[in-house]
Design a protein around this motif. Structure first.
Motif, PDB file in Angstrom:
ATOM      1  N   LYS A  67      -8.685 -12.252   9.538  1.00  0.00           N
ATOM      2  CA  LYS A  67      -9.863 -12.956  10.032  1.00  0.00           C
ATOM      3  C   LYS A  67      -9.712 -14.460   9.878  1.00  0.00           C
ATOM      4  N   GLN A  73       0.821  -1.208   0.000  1.00  0.00           N
ATOM      5  CA  GLN A  73       0.000   0.000   0.000  1.00  0.00           C
ATOM      6  C   GLN A  73       0.857   1.261   0.000  1.00  0.00           C
ATOM      7  N   THR A 115      -5.471   0.112  -3.395  1.00  0.00           N
ATOM      8  CA  THR A 115      -5.233   0.241  -1.965  1.00  0.00           C
ATOM      9  C   THR A 115      -6.396  -0.321  -1.162  1.00  0.00           C
ATOM     10  N   ASP A 116      -7.624  -0.007  -1.575  1.00  0.00           N
ATOM     11  CA  ASP A 116      -8.795  -0.544  -0.882  1.00  0.00           C
ATOM     12  C   ASP A 116      -8.867  -2.064  -1.021  1.00  0.00           C
ATOM     13  N   MET A 117      -8.510  -2.561  -2.199  1.00  0.00           N
ATOM     14  CA  MET A 117      -8.533  -4.008  -2.400  1.00  0.00           C
ATOM     15  C   MET A 117      -7.514  -4.706  -1.477  1.00  0.00           C
ATOM     16  N   GLU A 141      -6.457  -3.559   1.381  1.00  0.00           N
ATOM     17  CA  GLU A 141      -6.981  -3.460   2.746  1.00  0.00           C
ATOM     18  C   GLU A 141      -8.015  -4.550   3.007  1.00  0.00           C
ATOM     19  N   GLU A 142      -8.866  -4.814   2.028  1.00  0.00           N
ATOM     20  CA  GLU A 142      -9.850  -5.882   2.183  1.00  0.00           C
ATOM     21  C   GLU A 142      -9.175  -7.243   2.281  1.00  0.00           C
ATOM     22  N   VAL A 143      -8.143  -7.448   1.447  1.00  0.00           N
ATOM     23  CA  VAL A 143      -7.400  -8.711   1.518  1.00  0.00           C
ATOM     24  C   VAL A 143      -6.738  -8.867   2.877  1.00  0.00           C
ATOM     25  N   LYS A 144      -6.186  -7.767   3.395  1.00  0.00           N
ATOM     26  CA  LYS A 144      -5.515  -7.802   4.695  1.00  0.00           C
ATOM     27  C   LYS A 144      -6.495  -8.184   5.802  1.00  0.00           C
ATOM     28  N   LEU A 145      -7.644  -7.559   5.840  1.00  0.00           N
ATOM     29  CA  LEU A 145      -8.636  -7.876   6.871  1.00  0.00           C
ATOM     30  C   LEU A 145      -9.148  -9.306   6.736  1.00  0.00           C
ATOM     31  N   THR A 146      -9.324  -9.753   5.493  1.00  0.00           N
ATOM     32  CA  THR A 146      -9.802 -11.125   5.277  1.00  0.00           C
ATOM     33  C   THR A 146      -8.786 -12.149   5.752  1.00  0.00           C
TER      34      THR A 146
END
Length: 492
Positions: free
Chosen positions: A454, A300, A442-444, A446-451
């Protein structure tokens, strides 16, 4: 019929360990291990001596007499004088009698010293105030009075000793009270503000021997590993530093256990496995999350700093590891895959689209509408359209496939890939489009990171660690067994 995994049918047994090295080195290591055991035994004895001193006084008085000098223990003046007065009274009573003037004076002295002992508490300095309370309770129970001072005064009175069996009362005092008074002691305080303790004079010989041993081992490690510095060689056996500390001596248990383990007197493999299991279980999740988050944060950050734009603008700055243009090669292979694999599969759909487009175009022609109104000829345009579309798509696919097999066709395809990449790169350099792409990527991420985080939290880390341990045990117990045979059932 299937066989069970190796680690589920065979109990893992680690082969018996034997010390490695030259016999002389092994012998010296055993001597030092035995020395460490002896030293730690002395440390434990020193640390527990004050709390067990009463036991030594009553059962092993020679130990107390010898070790009191090491701890700087001296008789407490007041309590020692009390016992001396009692002994003097016993001697005078036997020689001159209970009613003699000397005996009367000693009884008065005992009464005075008893009251002073209760008031001044000479046991406090030795942290033995509980002993004084025990003495007071015994005197109150024996005399049946509520006041310990009154109990002492009555006990050491002539009238009481004459009214009761004197020998029995004095024998009771000698058995029940005098030993408790004798446990009191005095420890002088040195210039450092702590109690005088000469144990260091004993321990320093062991410390010097351990220091010499550590220096020799450091020198040997330095000789065997010239690339290792002196500090690193010293820290190679960091746990031996606990043997040199004049404080926290109880921590010497660590080098003692490790030395005994190294000479195979004890085996700490099971403890080591449990410690590794615990650490791995607790660190695995944190380390996995740190690695994932750190990697994606770097991506990022790089995108936010315009790395993507610089890469598109100046592709020559990218570090090359071979002579292959990867982007061009990727496009070329994708084109081959699309032509040879994808387009034949979607040919019916392509024909349907072309047929619809052709029919829409013919519907604009007046003659086509007239033919559609003639009975018997209304199906002809549709049949012709379908045949034409099929011939066009089929011919186009064959032509494209043959073109890519031809050398000139390959050159044209390569040129197309170069022009395509250049056009895409030029279009992506647009400020507005680049900004939108950076935000989206960048948003993608961030979503991958949170997924990923989890998913990591939902995994059973203990099961993962246990599986790794079982795989290692299976590999050591059956080194010739393949991983497939270990992890899965194999039909016979």
């Amino acid at each position: 019929m299937t066989t069970q995994p190796v680690y589920s049918t065979q109990r893992y047994r680690k082969p018996k360990r034997k010390p490695k090295g030259h016999p002389i080195a092994i012998g010296l290591a055993r001597i030092m291990a035995l020395t460490a055991i002896v030293n730690y035994g002395l440390v434990l004895f020193d640390l527990s001596y004050l709390s067990l001193r009463d036991f030594y006084l009553s059962h092993l008085p020679w130990i107390a007499q010898a070790y009191d000098k090491v701890k700087g223990i001296e008789p407490y003046r007041d309590t020692d004088q009390y016992l001396k007065t009692f002994e003097a009274f016993q001697q005078v009573r036997r020689t001159a009698g209970l009613e003699s003037s000397q005996a009367q004076d000693l009884l008065a002295a005992l009464r005075e010293q008893s009251v002073a002992m209760v008031d001044e508490n000479p046991f406090e300095l030795a942290d033995k105030s509980g002993t004084l309370e025990k003495i007071k309770n015994r005197m109150r129970d024996h005399l049946g009075l509520e006041s310990s001072k009154d109990s002492f005064r009555q006990f050491w009175s002539l009238s009481y000793l004459q009214a009761t069996p004197t020998d029995r009362e004095l024998d009771w005092f000698e058995r029940k009270i005098a030993p408790l008074i004798a446990t009191n002691y005095f420890r002088p305080i040195g210039e450092s503000g702590t109690f005088v303790d000469y144990f260091i004079l004993i321990d320093i010989w062991f410390t010097g021997l351990f220091a010499l041993d550590l220096l020799v081992r450091t020198y040997v490690i330095r000789r065997r590993r010239p690339d290792v510095g002196w500090i690193d060689a010293l820290l190679w056996r960091w746990y031996d530093l606990f043997l040199l500390l004049p404080f926290w001596r109880v921590l010497r248990i660590l080098p003692v256990l490790l030395r005994c383990h190294q000479v195979c007197w004890i085996h700490l493999d099971r403890i080591q496995a449990q410690v590794n299991h615990y650490l791995a279980e607790n660190l695995l999740e944190d380390m996995s999350q740190l690695v994932v988050v750190r990697t994606l944060n770097l991506a990022q950050s790089a995108i936010g700093q315009g790395v993507l734009r610089r890469w598109l603008a100046t592709p020559g700055e990218i570090v090359e590891i071979n002579d292959v243009n990867e982007s061009q090669e990727i496009i070329e292979r994708l084109m081959r895959m699309i032509v040879s694999k994808v387009l034949p599969r979607v040919q019916p759909e392509m024909e349907a689209v072309l047929r619809h487009a052709l029919q829409q175009g013919l519907a604009q022609v007046p003659l086509y509408g007239t033919v559609q109104g003639i009975p018997g000829l209304n199906m002809v345009p549709q049949a012709v359209t379908a045949q034409v579309v099929h011939q066009i798509t089929q011919g186009s696919l064959q032509t494209l496939e043959q073109t890519l097999k031809d050398q000139k066709g390959q050159d044209l395809a390569n040129h197309l890939a170069e022009v395509f990449m250049a056009s895409v790169r030029e279009e992506l350099l647009d400020e507005t489009l680049m900004r939108e792409l950076q935000l989206l990527i960048t948003d993608m991420i961030e979503e991958v990171k949170l997924t990923l985080i989890k998913n990591l939290e939902s995994q059973d880390l203990e099961q993962t660690v246990t599986e790794v341990v079982q795989l290692r045990q299976a590999q050591q117990s059956a080194p010739r067994t393949s991983p497939v045979q270990v992890l899965s059932s194999t039909p016979k």
